[in-house]
Structures are given as C-alpha cells and as structure tokens.
Scaffold this motif. Structure first.
Motif, PDB file in Angstrom:
ATOM      1  N   SER A 130      28.867  -5.417  14.989  1.00  0.00           N
ATOM      2  CA  SER A 130      27.694  -4.844  15.924  1.00  0.00           C
ATOM      3  C   SER A 130      28.019  -5.184  17.285  1.00  0.00           C
ATOM      4  CB  SER A 130      26.672  -5.515  15.139  1.00  0.00           C
ATOM      5  OG  SER A 130      26.140  -5.260  13.750  1.00  0.00           O
ATOM      6  N   VAL A 159      20.548  -0.221   5.636  1.00  0.00           N
ATOM      7  CA  VAL A 159      21.846   0.195   5.440  1.00  0.00           C
ATOM      8  C   VAL A 159      22.840  -1.130   5.112  1.00  0.00           C
ATOM      9  CG1 VAL A 159      24.082   1.599   6.117  1.00  0.00           C
ATOM     10  CG2 VAL A 159      21.785   1.906   6.948  1.00  0.00           C
ATOM     11  N   SER A 161      22.074  -3.805   3.480  1.00  0.00           N
ATOM     12  CA  SER A 161      21.305  -4.921   3.947  1.00  0.00           C
ATOM     13  C   SER A 161      20.581  -5.127   2.605  1.00  0.00           C
ATOM     14  CB  SER A 161      20.653  -4.777   5.105  1.00  0.00           C
ATOM     15  OG  SER A 161      19.548  -5.915   5.519  1.00  0.00           O
ATOM     16  N   ASP A 190      22.960   1.547  -0.383  1.00  0.00           N
ATOM     17  CA  ASP A 190      23.763   0.441  -0.879  1.00  0.00           C
ATOM     18  C   ASP A 190      24.470   0.635  -2.077  1.00  0.00           C
ATOM     19  OD1 ASP A 190      24.366  -2.196  -1.976  1.00  0.00           O
ATOM     20  OD2 ASP A 190      23.175  -3.122  -0.292  1.00  0.00           O
ATOM     21  N   ASP A 211      29.833   4.782   4.783  1.00  0.00           N
ATOM     22  CA  ASP A 211      28.773   5.183   5.675  1.00  0.00           C
ATOM     23  C   ASP A 211      29.037   5.955   6.748  1.00  0.00           C
ATOM     24  OD1 ASP A 211      27.307   2.146   4.905  1.00  0.00           O
ATOM     25  OD2 ASP A 211      29.361   2.181   4.590  1.00  0.00           O
ATOM     26  N   THR A 277      16.662   1.859  11.765  1.00  0.00           N
ATOM     27  CA  THR A 277      17.664   1.803  10.806  1.00  0.00           C
ATOM     28  C   THR A 277      18.239   0.294  10.918  1.00  0.00           C
ATOM     29  OG1 THR A 277      18.469   4.104  11.413  1.00  0.00           O
ATOM     30  CG2 THR A 277      20.189   2.522  10.260  1.00  0.00           C
ATOM     31  N   TYR A 279      20.649  -2.474   9.984  1.00  0.00           N
ATOM     32  CA  TYR A 279      21.967  -2.633   9.142  1.00  0.00           C
ATOM     33  C   TYR A 279      22.477  -4.037   9.130  1.00  0.00           C
ATOM     34  CZ  TYR A 279      23.675  -2.051  13.809  1.00  0.00           C
ATOM     35  OH  TYR A 279      24.024  -2.159  15.323  1.00  0.00           O
ATOM     36  N   VAL A 283      27.564  -3.029   6.642  1.00  0.00           N
ATOM     37  CA  VAL A 283      28.072  -2.227   7.654  1.00  0.00           C
ATOM     38  C   VAL A 283      29.401  -2.746   8.360  1.00  0.00           C
ATOM     39  CG1 VAL A 283      27.659  -1.169   9.834  1.00  0.00           C
ATOM     40  CG2 VAL A 283      26.040  -0.637   7.907  1.00  0.00           C
ATOM     41  N   LYS A 292      31.181   2.259  11.819  1.00  0.00           N
ATOM     42  CA  LYS A 292      30.280   2.496  11.042  1.00  0.00           C
ATOM     43  C   LYS A 292      28.694   2.271  12.009  1.00  0.00           C
ATOM     44  CE  LYS A 292      31.411   0.645   6.631  1.00  0.00           C
ATOM     45  NZ  LYS A 292      31.169  -0.244   5.539  1.00  0.00           N
ATOM     46  N   ILE A 296      25.979   5.115  13.388  1.00  0.00           N
ATOM     47  CA  ILE A 296      24.650   4.788  13.315  1.00  0.00           C
ATOM     48  C   ILE A 296      23.813   4.957  14.731  1.00  0.00           C
ATOM     49  CG2 ILE A 296      22.419   3.087  12.863  1.00  0.00           C
ATOM     50  CD1 ILE A 296      24.493   2.087  10.715  1.00  0.00           C
ATOM     51  N   SER A 315      20.482  -4.296  14.243  1.00  0.00           N
ATOM     52  CA  SER A 315      21.195  -5.185  13.652  1.00  0.00           C
ATOM     53  C   SER A 315      20.671  -6.574  13.103  1.00  0.00           C
ATOM     54  CB  SER A 315      22.563  -5.449  14.494  1.00  0.00           C
ATOM     55  OG  SER A 315      23.366  -6.593  14.005  1.00  0.00           O
TER      56      SER A 315
END
Length: 858
Positions: A130, A159, A161, A190, A211, A277, A279, A283, A292, A296, A315
């Motif tokens: 991230s 995603v 998670s 997932d 992804d 979103t 994640y 991810v 990934k 996103i 994130s």
C-alpha cells in the motif's frame, strides 16, 4: 476504581479504551474510532495483563543480570561490528506494536547516528505494498480515507479483507450504516467465503491474485461506458490514456469470475458515485501487491472518486501503530516524517536537524532480505524489538536458522519465552500495554494516546528508554537525552516544522502547542481537511499518476495455501493467547478445506492433515467447509513452536516478495495435502502447562488451566506414565480405564480430592465435550463421572464457544433457540451473544438456520 483513557493495542482501527488496574475494560464512548464499541480481543484485554511468563529482568545467555551490564554489552557489540564491518553489518527489526516515540528513537539511532537504513519492521508484512502504491500514485504515502466515509458511501467494495474478523469495529460501523440505509450495497471480493461475506449483497469468489485482471477490466469498462471524469483527469491526473490502454490488454475473466459476475459488478461500480474500496492483506501480501493497489487507485483516480465524502480507496492497516511507524520512517526505504530517503535535500535537512554524524544514503534491507543477509553472514549484530520473526516471517524455519547464525542477537520483549527469544544472546525486558506511555496512529491518520494504568513490573523499561540508553553508551548521548515520551513527540513535531519547506502530506503543525498529557484523538493534518479535495497531489507537478499495470499469469496448483488470522487471536498469541475465552473458539491450528477436496484426499471432519511445501510442512486439524473454494486451503498463522511445534504455518510459506514493495506473498503458496494417520488421538485438560512432546500437540489456556489436543505415532505401553509426562505430575492419584475392544483410554488424576488432569485417547479423533471436561478440572466430582465426561450437576455443558465476547457456547444458544429465541435480536436479548463486536453473527445465523431444519422437515 478510576479508569484511564487509552487506546487498544491490537489492530489498526485504533479503538479508544477505558482501562483499570483491576482488569476493567470498557470501550471509550467518546473516541471517534469506535464510539464505545470493542471487538472480542479488545473486550478481553483485562485477561491479558497478568505477569505470567513475563520477562522481568535483563538476561545474558540465559542468566539474569543488571541493566548496566546488559546495555554495556549491547552497545559494545554493536559498536564493534560497526567498527570492524561497517554500519550495514548491523540491523534493527521493529514492530507495529511499538509506540511512535519508540519507533522515532530507533529510526533516529539507526539512520542518523549509525548511518545505515537497516531498520525494517513487521509492518513490511502487512502494508508495504500500500505504501508503494500510494507513493507511485499520489507522490507520498497518503491514506486519503476516513472512517466516516464508510458510513457515507453508497457502495463499499471489500477486497481481500475479512473485516468482520480482522477489523471488527469497522465491520460493525458498516453494518450499522447499512441497517439505517438498506440501499447501501456491499461487495465482498475474496477467494474465501468469510464472516464478512455475511454482510455483503454480493460475494465475488475471485481467484488468488486475480485482482489486477478484475480492476483493469473495471477501468476499461469505465472508459467504454463514458464513466471517466474527463475534467478531473485533465486537470489533476497523468497517465490516463496509457493506463486504460494497458488495462484493455487484461482479460477480466482471468480474475476467475464469470462474465455475468463481472458485468454486474462493473455496472454497479460505474453507476454509483460514492464508492469506497477497502483493501487489506489479500491485496498487499502478493508478488503483485503494489500493482493490485495501483489497479484499485487507477479506478478511483479515473472517475474522480477520491477526495470527496463517501468515496475513495482505503487501505486498512493490520497493526495498532503501523501508520505511526510509517510516519517516522520505520521502514528501510523511508526517512523520518514522510521525507524521502533517496532525496539528498531531505537527507541533509534531517541530518542537520538531528545534528548527527552520519545519515544513511541508500535504502536498507527489507524484512525478507534482512534475514537472508543474516543467513549469509552479513549481519553481525541484530536487535529484534517487540516481534517474533521466527514465527511470523515466511520460511519461518529458515528465518530461525538465519537468526541462529548471527554472532550477536538482542531482543527486547515483554515475554520471556518466544521462538525468537530462544535464539537471542541478550533479552531486554520492556514495558507492555497498560504500563507504557506514548502515541499511536490508526488507519485514518488519527493520533491517540496510549496511557499507563499499571505499575511497571520488575526491572522492565520502555523501549524508547532502552534504545536511548544504548545510543548513549555508543557515544550519542546528547542527541538521546530524552526524559519522557513527551520530549520525543515534541522533537518529532519540531522536525516536521523544520522541514516544512518540502511539500508532503504529513503536517503536524496542529500538535505544536498540544498538551501531551491531555492529548485527545486527533487526525492529521487537521480534523476537518480532506486530502485531495482540491485535486492537488504530491508529485512535483501537483498531479496524481495512474500507473499501467499488467495482470499476472495465474498458475494452477493442486492446492493453494492462503494464510491469515483468526477472529479471536492476534499475531503469535503472546497477548491474546493468555485469554481462555479467546482461545476457546478455535483452540488449535487448523486448515479450511472444501468438501470436494476432503473427499479427494480421504479426509473426514476432525482428521489431521499434513500440509507441505518445498520449504517445510505442518500438521493441522481439518475444518471441512464450503467457505473454502475448491483447490484452496486456508490456515491461520498464530500458532508457535511454544504452543504447537507441528502447527507452524509459516514453515510452509515461501520467502518470495513483491519486487517493488518487498512485501511477502503469503496468500497463494503451492502446497500438497494428505491425511496424517497417527496411532492415537488424545485430548488433555489439566491444571498445569502441558508438555509439547507428541508428534502433534496444540495447547491452549482454559478457565481452569490448560488443554491440549494430541496425536501420537506410537501407542504408549503405559498410559499413566504418558499422562504424567505430559502434565508433569509426579504425584497425584491416577485412575485409568482402558477399553480393549474400542482402543479407547481414559485417565484421571486427583490431588487433594479434586480433579487435576483428565485425558482421553482413541484410535480416531476424540469425541467428547471439551468444555465439559475443561470445567471439571479443580472440582471434587467423582472420578467415575469425570472419566465419563459428565458435567457436574451445577455446571451444565454450554458447548463449544461461539461468542467469545460473552463466552456463550453452542449448546446454550441452541437451548435459547428451542425456547423461542428465533432471531439474532432475540438470541442477543437472551444470551448477549452477538451484541458486542458482532463477529459471531454469521455463526449465530447458521445456528438459527440449523435449528429450523427439523421443523421444516416436519
């Protein structure tokens, strides 16, 4: 009893807690992260603050010593290594369990005074991809979202998670918002069907690492249907055309989803303006994790769905202070205060502020590479702070061997016995949660105080003080003359002010005049400013960058292993493993397996499974469930050699990493699986800590002592002697029952007229109420009744734990259902189950459906 306002030490949600020295724990209703909610782990914090197993004095080569002797040795060994082999011959490996003040001092010592960037952290394992994705897109490591966005969104896309288990309070915030606004949509992406899926309107069972193909396909669809924000991208984003062109090269079905699933998801995303979103590790923990993340981010940038209420990429971090570590440069490729390590002007400014003799001029070794350097003999002195890499890193057996090759290893920890501490030459006792003061930053950039409410035990010291004392002995005393955490925080804020000429997201000016003692949870840069609302980013031209990414070619293996977390456990269980009710839900290492796969290898419920890779193998209990996808196994990583020598999941994971972020790929390793066939299975409940001597052992705390799941490769000739060896009970009166026909054995030990141990063995997995047996320890029930596994008259069997927050068992719940509690609300009213963190609600729903089946059949 007065309560202290502090912050939970578990995940990155950063919940406020009201805590008392008597073990009282309450959610802080005024903390903006949780408004009084706590998860099962947070609720049980009061059960984890005892001193059992604590490291209370410095130790050198296993012998207790005084602080001066230990610190002199550490400083001398590090100084000698630097003098003989250079600054890159030493390394620190830190933790998201450290407070920001601890992190700051460690980073300052290594990067500004030793002159190496060889300081990395276990946060590398959870969110480095991230960080890398943010920096590529935004120009700096900015998490733009806030928790309020989750309640304002019209569409939440989760995603990779499992929010219900890993960030339960955020899950509850979304659930509450959805109850108020049923039109809110939730999509869960997932490979597994998880507890989080219960909240979702749609579950997309994506292939591992599918992804990029999914979100590249989304970007192409957005372009095709005219859903791009042309004005926003023209003014504020670079790289749109090339990124869309690259996205068109991906086949969306390479995600593992059907054309109809893709079409429905793409239409929903394109037609909803307020999209968040979320994640996490699914991810990040990948060989293509950074790509990934950018796939996103590309979709949000292309549509302008960023910098606005109720939308944006988000994130969520795994550890309580992963964000604080990022702020002070705790990663090997970062400099303090979000400054760039590879920028000479940034380095000069930090060195001038620190007035340091040296400054690192190149990135240091990232976690996996750091321990490979240990194996290669390049690291001569290693300091591990508040973490357990011999368990948590991939190829854990290889990491343990690497640590054992380092000439000098020091660990600072609260616990004496860990897999990593067993390899160290010097153990330094640190203060733990409830004993130390400092700050942490949660996933939405909110800085909160952790405050002491317990006395410091034994000779323990705060991490920042230990690091400063070593720095002083290395000759850097004037730069580390901190007297209290507030001094460190003030320097951290002052460094931010001194480097304000460099544009970046971190802005601590609101803390310049803050009263540290009274600091309230505060979000930087301010509590009201929203990042990117003005369309300004942190690349030199002020624009964001869309990054063309390519979907990987997915390889097919017989079994793919996905690793992760349990609902009620934390990392390697040094804290959460102390709570009996947290361990009662899932008390041993297990592997989720689809029923078709179980049939293929001949596995039945309760069997043990040997899972093996090129790196190692482990033995896990089979949990056969349609939640798993065919061909995909899932196993939590919490169990250590201390608790289950054969259950170390990361002994199987490969040390392959994302080439950009250095984050390990822990979600899709190739493994084989087969049924493990011991000569006997056993279950033991006892008052003392069991030994881990059988080929399969998994021990866990209970309300009455300990329990152990066991299996042996050879049937003992003397069962009484076997149980004495397992329990360490030289005394005690033994009663042994053996059924030659069935091969079952039952052993009871009594001491002073009360049951001190009960043991049950069978050629097949032992079928008996664990909770009943555990509850018999310490009672004066008749031995015959105890060996029959019958509960005492005043102790009805509650069944296996379902709700850990209130310790509610399956039998209790089924009884409540039979008495008319036919809904989640009614079950909550009658038993309290599901009324705190809510993570057990999917299991409660399943129980309600199960109880209704007989009535439906009638």
């Amino acid at each position: 009893m007065s309560l202290t306002r502090t912050t939970c030490p578990y995940c990155g949600v950063g919940c406020g807690v009201l805590a008392g020295a008597d073990g009282t724990i309450k959610g802080d209703p005024d903390h903006p992260a949780n408004f009084g909610r706590l998860c099962s782990k947070g609720t049980a914090l009061g059960e984890t603050i005892d001193l059992d197993g604590r490291l209370l004095n410095p130790k050198v080569n296993g012998q207790a010593t005084d602080w001066d002797s230990a610190l002199d040795l550490v400083a001398r060994k590090f100084s000698e290594a630097i003098a003989d082999h250079g600054p890159d011959s030493v390394a620190f490996y830190a933790s998201g369990q450290l407070l920001t003040e601890d992190y700051y001092v460690a980073n300052k010592l290594m990067k500004g005074f030793i002159g190496s960037a060889n300081i990395d952290t276990n946060s590398r394992l959870c969110m480095a991809s991230s960080v890398a994705g943010h920096k590529r897109a935004f120009g700096t490591d900015t998490v733009p979202g806030t928790y309020e966005d989750l309640e304002k969104a019209d569409l939440i896309v989760l995603v990779g998670s499992n929010l219900a288990w890993c960030h339960p309070v955020l899950y509850q915030r979304i659930a509450a918002a959805k109850e108020v606004r049923p039109e809110m949509r939730v999509v869960n992406i997932d490979p597994r069907r998880t507890a989080t899926t219960d909240l979702a309107d749609t579950h997309l069972q994506i292939a591992p690492d599918g992804d990029v193909a999914l979100f590249n396909g989304l970007l192409a669809h957005l372009a095709d249907v005219g859903a791009l924000d042309q004005e926003f991208t023209a003014n504020h984003v670079n790289g749109l055309e090339n990124t869309v062109q690259a996205a068109r090269a991906s086949a969306p079905t390479a995600s593992g989803l059907t054309p109809s699933e893709l079409a429905a998801f793409y239409a929903l995303w394109a037609g909803t303006q307020k999209v968040v979103t979320i994640y996490s590790q699914g991810v990040n923990q990948s060989v293509c994790g950074t790509d990934k993340v950018n796939a996103i981010l590309n979709c949000h940038l292309a549509t302008g769905r960023i910098g606005k209420p109720g939308c944006g990429p988000f994130s969520v971090t795994g550890q309580p202070n992963a964000m604080g570590g990022r702020e002070v440069g705790g990663l090997a490729n970062m400099l303090a205060n979000h400054l760039e390590l590879d920028n000479a002007d940034h380095r000069d400014a930090v060195q001038a502020f620190w007035d340091s003799p040296a400054i690192c001029n190149a990135p240091g070794l990232k976690a996996v590479d750091l321990f490979q350097a240990c194996a290669d003999g390049k690291i001569k002195a290693l300091w591990v702070m508040s973490t357990n890499p011999a368990v948590s890193l991939p190829d854990a057996d290889g990491v343990a061997a690497a640590i054992s090759k380092v000439p000098f290893v020091v660990t600072s920890d609260i616990m004496e016995k860990t897999d990593t501490n067993d390899l160290a030459h010097v153990l330094l006792p640190t203060t733990g949660w409830g004993e130390k003061d400092g700050t942490v930053t949660n996933s939405e950039r909110r800085i909160s105080r952790q405050r002491a409410f317990l006395p410091i035990p034994g000779a323990a010291r705060p991490d920042w003080q230990i690091i400063s004392d070593v720095a002083t002995r290395m000759g850097f005393g004037s730069a580390f003359a901190f007297e209290k955490p507030a001094d460190i925080f003030a320097e951290y804020v002052a460094l931010d002010a001194a480097t304000s000429q460099f544009p970046r997201d971190l802005d601590l000016s609101i803390f310049g005049d803050a009263d540290y003692a009274a600091l309230i949870p505060t979000q930087w840069p301010t509590n009201t400013r929203r990042f990117f609302a003005d369309g300004q980013f942190y690349h030199p031209d002020g624009k964001a960058r869309m990054i063309p990414v390519k979907a990987p070619t997915l390889t097919q293996t017989r079994f793919s292993l996905n690793t992760g977390r349990n609902r009620d456990q934390w990392h390697t269980m040094t804290r959460s493993g102390k709570s009996a009710r947290l361990g009662a839900h899932l008390a041993e290492p297990y592997v989720e397996m689809h029923p078709d796969d179980a049939v293929a290898i001949g596995a039945s419920p309760g069997d043990l499974i040997t899972v093996e890779s090129l790196y190692g193998h482990t033995i896990l209990r089979a949990l056969i469930t349609p939640r798993a996808a065919a061909g995909q196994l899932f196993a939590p990583m919490h169990w250590t050699r201390q608790r289950s020598p054969s259950g170390l999941v990361n002994s199987m994971t490969a040390s392959v990493t994302d080439p950009i972020s250095g984050q390990p790929a822990l979600k899709s390793g190739a493994v084989t699986a087969q049924v493990y066939k011991p000569k006997w299975f056993g279950f033991l409940a006892c008052a003392s800590t069991p030994a881990t001597q059988t080929p399969y052992t998994a021990i866990a705390r209970t309300q009455t002592g300990w329990q152990a799941e066991l299996a042996g490769s050879k049937r003992p000739a003397d069962w009484e002697a076997e149980v004495r060896a397992l329990t360490g009970m030289a005394d005690g009166i033994a009663s042994v029952q053996t059924d030659m026909g069935s091969g079952t054995v039952r052993v009871a030990f009594t001491e002073g007229g009360v049951i001190s141990a009960l043991f049950f063995a069978s050629p097949s997995p032992v079928v008996i109420s664990r909770r009943t047996v555990v509850d018999l320890i310490g009672t004066d029930i008749a031995t015959s009744d105890a060996l029959a596994g019958r509960p005492a008259a005043d102790m009805p069997d509650a069944g296996p734990t379902v709700c850990a927050c209130f310790n509610v068992g399956r039998t209790t719940l089924l009884n409540a259902i039979s008495q008319g509690a036919g809904s989640l609300a009614a079950l909550g009213d009658k038993t309290c189950a599901g009324t705190n963190c809510g993570s057990c609600k999917p299991e409660l729903t399943a129980l309600l459906a199960e109880a209704q089946l007989p009535m439906a059949a009638e």
